[in-house]
Design a protein around this motif. Structure first.
Motif, PDB file in Angstrom:
ATOM      1  N   LEU A   1       0.833  -1.200   0.000  1.00 48.78           N
ATOM      2  CA  LEU A   1       0.000   0.000   0.000  1.00 48.78           C
ATOM      3  C   LEU A   1       0.870   1.252   0.000  1.00 48.78           C
ATOM      4  O   LEU A   1       0.601   2.222  -0.713  1.00 48.78           O
ATOM      5  CB  LEU A   1      -0.938   0.000   1.211  1.00 48.78           C
ATOM      6  CG  LEU A   1      -2.078  -1.025   1.194  1.00 48.78           C
ATOM      7  CD1 LEU A   1      -2.868  -0.964   2.495  1.00 48.78           C
ATOM      8  CD2 LEU A   1      -3.015  -0.800   0.003  1.00 48.78           C
ATOM      9  N   TYR A   2       1.918   1.225   0.786  1.00 48.03           N
ATOM     10  CA  TYR A   2       2.814   2.389   0.846  1.00 48.03           C
ATOM     11  C   TYR A   2       3.528   2.592  -0.490  1.00 48.03           C
ATOM     12  O   TYR A   2       3.708   3.732  -0.938  1.00 48.03           O
ATOM     13  CB  TYR A   2       3.840   2.217   1.965  1.00 48.03           C
ATOM     14  CG  TYR A   2       4.683   3.451   2.186  1.00 48.03           C
ATOM     15  CD1 TYR A   2       4.172   4.533   2.896  1.00 48.03           C
ATOM     16  CD2 TYR A   2       5.967   3.548   1.667  1.00 48.03           C
ATOM     17  CE1 TYR A   2       4.923   5.674   3.088  1.00 48.03           C
ATOM     18  CE2 TYR A   2       6.736   4.690   1.853  1.00 48.03           C
ATOM     19  CZ  TYR A   2       6.209   5.747   2.561  1.00 48.03           C
ATOM     20  OH  TYR A   2       6.938   6.888   2.744  1.00 48.03           O
ATOM     21  N   ASP A   3       3.900   1.499  -1.140  1.00 44.26           N
ATOM     22  CA  ASP A   3       4.577   1.600  -2.435  1.00 44.26           C
ATOM     23  C   ASP A   3       3.683   2.247  -3.490  1.00 44.26           C
ATOM     24  O   ASP A   3       4.189   2.843  -4.454  1.00 44.26           O
ATOM     25  CB  ASP A   3       5.009   0.208  -2.916  1.00 44.26           C
ATOM     26  CG  ASP A   3       6.162  -0.357  -2.102  1.00 44.26           C
ATOM     27  OD1 ASP A   3       6.840   0.427  -1.417  1.00 44.26           O
ATOM     28  OD2 ASP A   3       6.372  -1.581  -2.146  1.00 44.26           O
ATOM     29  N   ASN A   4       2.362   2.112  -3.307  1.00 43.60           N
ATOM     30  CA  ASN A   4       1.419   2.685  -4.267  1.00 43.60           C
ATOM     31  C   ASN A   4       0.866   4.034  -3.821  1.00 43.60           C
ATOM     32  O   ASN A   4       0.161   4.698  -4.583  1.00 43.60           O
ATOM     33  CB  ASN A   4       0.248   1.719  -4.493  1.00 43.60           C
ATOM     34  CG  ASN A   4       0.628   0.532  -5.350  1.00 43.60           C
ATOM     35  OD1 ASN A   4       0.679   0.624  -6.569  1.00 43.60           O
ATOM     36  ND2 ASN A   4       0.917  -0.597  -4.712  1.00 43.60           N
TER      37      ASN A   4
ATOM     38  N   GLY B   1       1.917   7.257  -5.885  1.00 45.47           N
ATOM     39  CA  GLY B   1       1.352   7.187  -7.230  1.00 45.47           C
ATOM     40  C   GLY B   1      -0.129   7.512  -7.212  1.00 45.47           C
ATOM     41  O   GLY B   1      -0.635   8.247  -8.066  1.00 45.47           O
ATOM     42  N   MET B   2      -0.831   6.964  -6.198  1.00 48.46           N
ATOM     43  CA  MET B   2      -2.263   7.240  -6.070  1.00 48.46           C
ATOM     44  C   MET B   2      -2.518   8.705  -5.757  1.00 48.46           C
ATOM     45  O   MET B   2      -3.347   9.371  -6.394  1.00 48.46           O
ATOM     46  CB  MET B   2      -2.849   6.343  -4.981  1.00 48.46           C
ATOM     47  CG  MET B   2      -4.296   6.615  -4.625  1.00 48.46           C
ATOM     48  SD  MET B   2      -4.399   7.696  -3.179  1.00 48.46           S
ATOM     49  CE  MET B   2      -6.158   8.004  -3.127  1.00 48.46           C
ATOM     50  N   LEU B   3      -1.797   9.260  -4.780  1.00 49.62           N
ATOM     51  CA  LEU B   3      -1.978  10.660  -4.407  1.00 49.62           C
ATOM     52  C   LEU B   3      -1.610  11.594  -5.560  1.00 49.62           C
ATOM     53  O   LEU B   3      -2.250  12.624  -5.770  1.00 49.62           O
ATOM     54  CB  LEU B   3      -1.137  10.996  -3.174  1.00 49.62           C
ATOM     55  CG  LEU B   3      -1.577  10.360  -1.851  1.00 49.62           C
ATOM     56  CD1 LEU B   3      -0.560  10.649  -0.753  1.00 49.62           C
ATOM     57  CD2 LEU B   3      -2.961  10.854  -1.441  1.00 49.62           C
TER      58      LEU B   3
ATOM     59  N   ALA C   1      -9.685   3.738  -2.936  1.00 51.86           N
ATOM     60  CA  ALA C   1      -8.996   4.135  -4.169  1.00 51.86           C
ATOM     61  C   ALA C   1      -7.562   3.648  -4.175  1.00 51.86           C
ATOM     62  O   ALA C   1      -6.991   3.372  -5.234  1.00 51.86           O
ATOM     63  CB  ALA C   1      -9.045   5.658  -4.331  1.00 51.86           C
ATOM     64  N   LEU C   2      -6.971   3.527  -2.996  1.00 57.13           N
ATOM     65  CA  LEU C   2      -5.591   3.055  -2.911  1.00 57.13           C
ATOM     66  C   LEU C   2      -5.483   1.622  -3.419  1.00 57.13           C
ATOM     67  O   LEU C   2      -4.552   1.275  -4.155  1.00 57.13           O
ATOM     68  CB  LEU C   2      -5.094   3.163  -1.470  1.00 57.13           C
ATOM     69  CG  LEU C   2      -3.627   2.826  -1.194  1.00 57.13           C
ATOM     70  CD1 LEU C   2      -2.697   3.602  -2.110  1.00 57.13           C
ATOM     71  CD2 LEU C   2      -3.299   3.105   0.274  1.00 57.13           C
TER      72      LEU C   2
ATOM     73  N   GLY D   1     -18.249  -4.355   2.358  1.00 56.08           N
ATOM     74  CA  GLY D   1     -17.812  -3.307   1.441  1.00 56.08           C
ATOM     75  C   GLY D   1     -16.358  -3.489   1.055  1.00 56.08           C
ATOM     76  O   GLY D   1     -15.584  -4.150   1.746  1.00 56.08           O
ATOM     77  N   PHE D   2     -15.988  -2.863  -0.054  1.00 58.53           N
ATOM     78  CA  PHE D   2     -14.610  -2.935  -0.534  1.00 58.53           C
ATOM     79  C   PHE D   2     -13.788  -1.887   0.214  1.00 58.53           C
ATOM     80  O   PHE D   2     -13.925  -0.685  -0.037  1.00 58.53           O
ATOM     81  CB  PHE D   2     -14.575  -2.692  -2.045  1.00 58.53           C
ATOM     82  CG  PHE D   2     -13.199  -2.786  -2.637  1.00 58.53           C
ATOM     83  CD1 PHE D   2     -12.379  -3.874  -2.368  1.00 58.53           C
ATOM     84  CD2 PHE D   2     -12.720  -1.791  -3.472  1.00 58.53           C
ATOM     85  CE1 PHE D   2     -11.102  -3.962  -2.913  1.00 58.53           C
ATOM     86  CE2 PHE D   2     -11.451  -1.860  -4.028  1.00 58.53           C
ATOM     87  CZ  PHE D   2     -10.646  -2.958  -3.748  1.00 58.53           C
ATOM     88  N   GLU D   3     -12.951  -2.332   1.154  1.00 57.47           N
ATOM     89  CA  GLU D   3     -12.198  -1.411   1.981  1.00 57.47           C
ATOM     90  C   GLU D   3     -10.757  -1.891   2.111  1.00 57.47           C
ATOM     91  O   GLU D   3     -10.415  -3.013   1.751  1.00 57.47           O
ATOM     92  CB  GLU D   3     -12.828  -1.294   3.373  1.00 57.47           C
ATOM     93  CG  GLU D   3     -14.266  -0.776   3.365  1.00 57.47           C
ATOM     94  CD  GLU D   3     -14.832  -0.658   4.767  1.00 57.47           C
ATOM     95  OE1 GLU D   3     -14.118  -0.159   5.662  1.00 57.47           O
ATOM     96  OE2 GLU D   3     -15.983  -1.081   4.977  1.00 57.47           O
ATOM     97  N   VAL D   4      -9.930  -1.001   2.661  1.00 56.90           N
ATOM     98  CA  VAL D   4      -8.536  -1.345   2.940  1.00 56.90           C
ATOM     99  C   VAL D   4      -8.304  -1.226   4.439  1.00 56.90           C
ATOM    100  O   VAL D   4      -9.029  -0.503   5.134  1.00 56.90           O
ATOM    101  CB  VAL D   4      -7.560  -0.406   2.190  1.00 56.90           C
ATOM    102  CG1 VAL D   4      -7.741  -0.530   0.699  1.00 56.90           C
ATOM    103  CG2 VAL D   4      -7.747   1.048   2.631  1.00 56.90           C
TER     104      VAL D   4
END
Length: 634
Positions: free
Chosen positions: A326-329, A332-334, A346-347, A563-566
């Motif tokens: 998650l941190y690696d992405n 890029g997401m932000l 969204a992450l 729900g779809f969550e992280v």
């Protein structure tokens, strides 16, 4: 699928912005890595970046000008019935120079004018320039699958697929505090507003016509929903199921139209599983992907996705994410959002799209089914609220207990307590305020406390209440049932959260995401159904489950809705902690002058404590905003 931007200068002074078109092209380059084009004529400039899905030939690159040189088009999206439309035009003597849907759209406009939009099946944002009369026509699809923002002043009109394009074109960078206030509650800024004052989002089903310095707005499509007619629907339930299956099969077939391979997201839920089941009948060896969190079983649904993949013999891949992943992405997401957007899932969508985008350009999803058929927890809560009875009364009377017990989204028990508490709170409210309470992540007073005291009047004012009232229009009816709530979700949650999420995260990785549930014929049918076809005491999404239960593994039919969550709280407390301390530091918050530094400090320190489970989304929203602010406003 592409990105677009443009300029219409009304004055000689305004025409200087045309020199910024290359900067706008850079801002949307990620949306279309296959080709880029810039068109200029007199006071108009158009920019296009292309992701080649249909007719990948260079002949179909955009901006596209027809043979006579009068009309030029830029199109972001796909038109699934373009071949049939092309055949009709051929029979009328139209000659085509490309195999693209873009040329079909342009030729249809030349013959039918703005009414041509009603013949399009698909999703799009488009602009068509007429060099003969210096007019510009802009339109957005029925439900807002493709984004379009714009800005107008006395000198110019600017537009683009993302806010970043308009910032590159020099729009004033003035924060809209009413938008910020709504963002803190919802985790996104609902249309037609944006985070910047003066910049607007074109509403779904709307168009603009610009000529001689005037901008005329029109509505070409409205959601076909009548609460009274739906409640009186007399079609037998078994025939409703037959009709639903016919429409969904057709919708899936349409969204398989492509000149490149098409895959499918498989989350492990009902919606994407049905899409996969149907698509696998038409695409042998369909490739499917799911995302999972092996270190957090509460958030991991890969086992259910695996059952569907096995049943339909798909070529299945699991993208397993740890906190490190998650941190690696994260950056890029932000970096892919040019307006604050804090739906934390969204992450995961970004990480999955990044993986899939390495080998695919087009994917199917199950988005929209929850809003059509009542799949969210708040839909079940509304059903129980309207039904009443001993259970609902007991939950309401025990509000004091739910308030005392630990609440979070990180485990089954604490999440259930959180839901019971929110239900109890909602029972005391009007339908409008109850919906707003259940749709937001923090109360109005909590969001207000986060703002600096001297900004609060600018945030909560007549404009705020007018915007809120418009968003709740579906609930301002004499007849109220679950369908009113679904209508509100369609216009608020789907159009401003779910669709921007898949567009932004997909396009950041060169991936076009299509959902069959957003077919306008299917939507029209779903909103004609009574609420009883969607939720009853047996469960949610009743008609969808009953129509397709023979196609799904039994385990999916009896599982609880998830729900779809992280795993956001643990991420913020570990890998994301350094960014939290940096972007939410006392010095930065005080220098910025937007947020109440004491409230932010309490949130920042809470993430490693027991109450973090109820604060994680508030903290994430601030973190996303701060990253955006540093990039675009500092």
């Amino acid at each position: 699928m592409c990105g677009l931007a443009g300029v219409y200068a009304f004055t000689q002074t305004g025409s200087s912005v045309l020199d910024l078109l290359p900067a706008a092209a850079v801002a949307i380059a990620h949306r279309g890595p296959d080709a880029e084009g810039i068109f200029r004529h007199k006071q108009v400039g158009l920019v296009h970046s292309r992701l080649s899905v249909i007719a990948p030939s260079v002949l179909a690159n955009q901006p596209f000008t027809e043979a006579n040189g009068r009309y030029t088009i830029i199109l972001n999206g796909e038109i699934f019935n373009y071949q049939k439309l092309k055949q009709v035009l051929n029979e009328k003597g139209v000659h085509f120079t490309t195999a693209s849907d873009t040329e079909v759209v342009l030729q249809l406009y030349l013959r039918e004018g703005q009414e041509f939009l009603k013949k399009l099946r698909g999703f799009f944002a488009l602009a068509i320039y007429d060099a003969a009369d210096s007019s510009l026509f802009i339109a957005r699809d029925r439900f807002g699958e493709k984004p379009l923002l714009y800005y107008k002043d006395a000198e110019k009109f600017l537009f683009g697929s993302e806010l970043g394009a308009l910032i590159a074109l020099g729009v004033p960078r003035e924060l809209d505090y009413t938008s910020l206030y709504q963002y803190l509650q919802l985790t996104y800024v609902p249309a037609p507003a944006s985070i910047l004052a003066g910049v607007k989002k074109l509403l779904p089903g709307h168009s603009l016509y610009i000529k001689n310095g005037r901008v005329v707005t029109s509505v070409w499509y409205r959601l076909p929903y009548d609460a009274v007619k739906a409640s009186q629907n007399q079609l037998p339930y078994n025939q409703q199921q037959v009709k639903l299956k016919q429409l969904l099969y057709k919708a899936v077939a349409d969204r398989l139209v492509s000149d490149v391979p098409v895959g499918a997201f498989l989350s492990g839920g009902i919606d994407s599983s049905i899409v996969t089941a149907i698509a696998s009948e038409q695409v042998p060896g369909l490739q499917t992907f799911s995302v999972g969190f092996p270190d957090h079983p509460f958030f991991d649904e890969t086992a259910y996705a695996r059952l569907v993949a096995k049943k339909y013999n798909t070529r299945h891949t699991e993208v397993l994410l740890t906190a490190n992943d998650l941190y690696d992405n994260l950056f890029g997401m932000l970096g892919s959002i040019s307006e604050p957007f804090a739906d934390s899932s969204a992450l995961a969508v970004y990480a999955l799209s990044r993986h899939v985008g390495q080998s695919f350009k087009v994917f199917l999803s199950g988005d929209g089914a929850d809003e059509l058929f009542g799949g969210y927890n708040k839909h079940l809560a509304e059903f129980r609220m309207l039904k009443g009875g001993v259970g609902a009364t007991a939950v309401s009377q025990l509000e004091y207990l739910w308030k005392l017990l630990p609440k979070s989204r990180n485990s089954f028990v604490s999440n259930k307590v959180r839901q019971l508490h929110r239900f109890a709170e909602g029972t005391r409210l009007s339908p409008q305020e109850r919906y707003w309470h259940w749709a937001t992540w923090q109360h109005e007073n909590e969001a207000m406390q986060l703002l600096e005291p001297n900004l609060r009047a600018a945030a909560s004012n007549r404009l705020y209440f007018a915007r809120k009232s418009r968003l709740l229009d579906c609930l301002n009816k004499n007849h109220h049932d679950l369908n009113n709530v679904l209508c509100a979700d369609w216009q608020l949650v789907l159009a401003n959260d779910m669709l921007p999420k898949i567009d932004l995260m997909g396009m950041a990785n060169g991936l076009e995401i299509r959902s069959p549930y957003l077919d306008h014929r299917l939507v029209k049918f779903a909103f004609s159904l009574p609420a009883s076809s969607k939720i009853n005491k047996a469960g949610q999404k009743r008609i969808l489950v009953d129509a397709f239960k023979e196609m799904l593994p039994h385990e999916l039919l009896i599982r609880r809705k998830k729900g779809f969550e992280v795993p956001l709280q643990e991420f913020l407390a570990t890998k994301g902690q350094e960014l939290v301390q940096e972007l939410l530091s006392d010095n930065l918050i005080k220098a910025q002058g937007i947020f109440n530094s004491e409230e932010v400090k309490l949130l920042r320190n809470s993430i490693t404590q027991k109450q973090a489970g109820t604060h994680q989304t508030k903290l994430w929203s601030l973190l996303v905003f701060q990253y955006w602010w540093q990039k675009y406003m500092a």
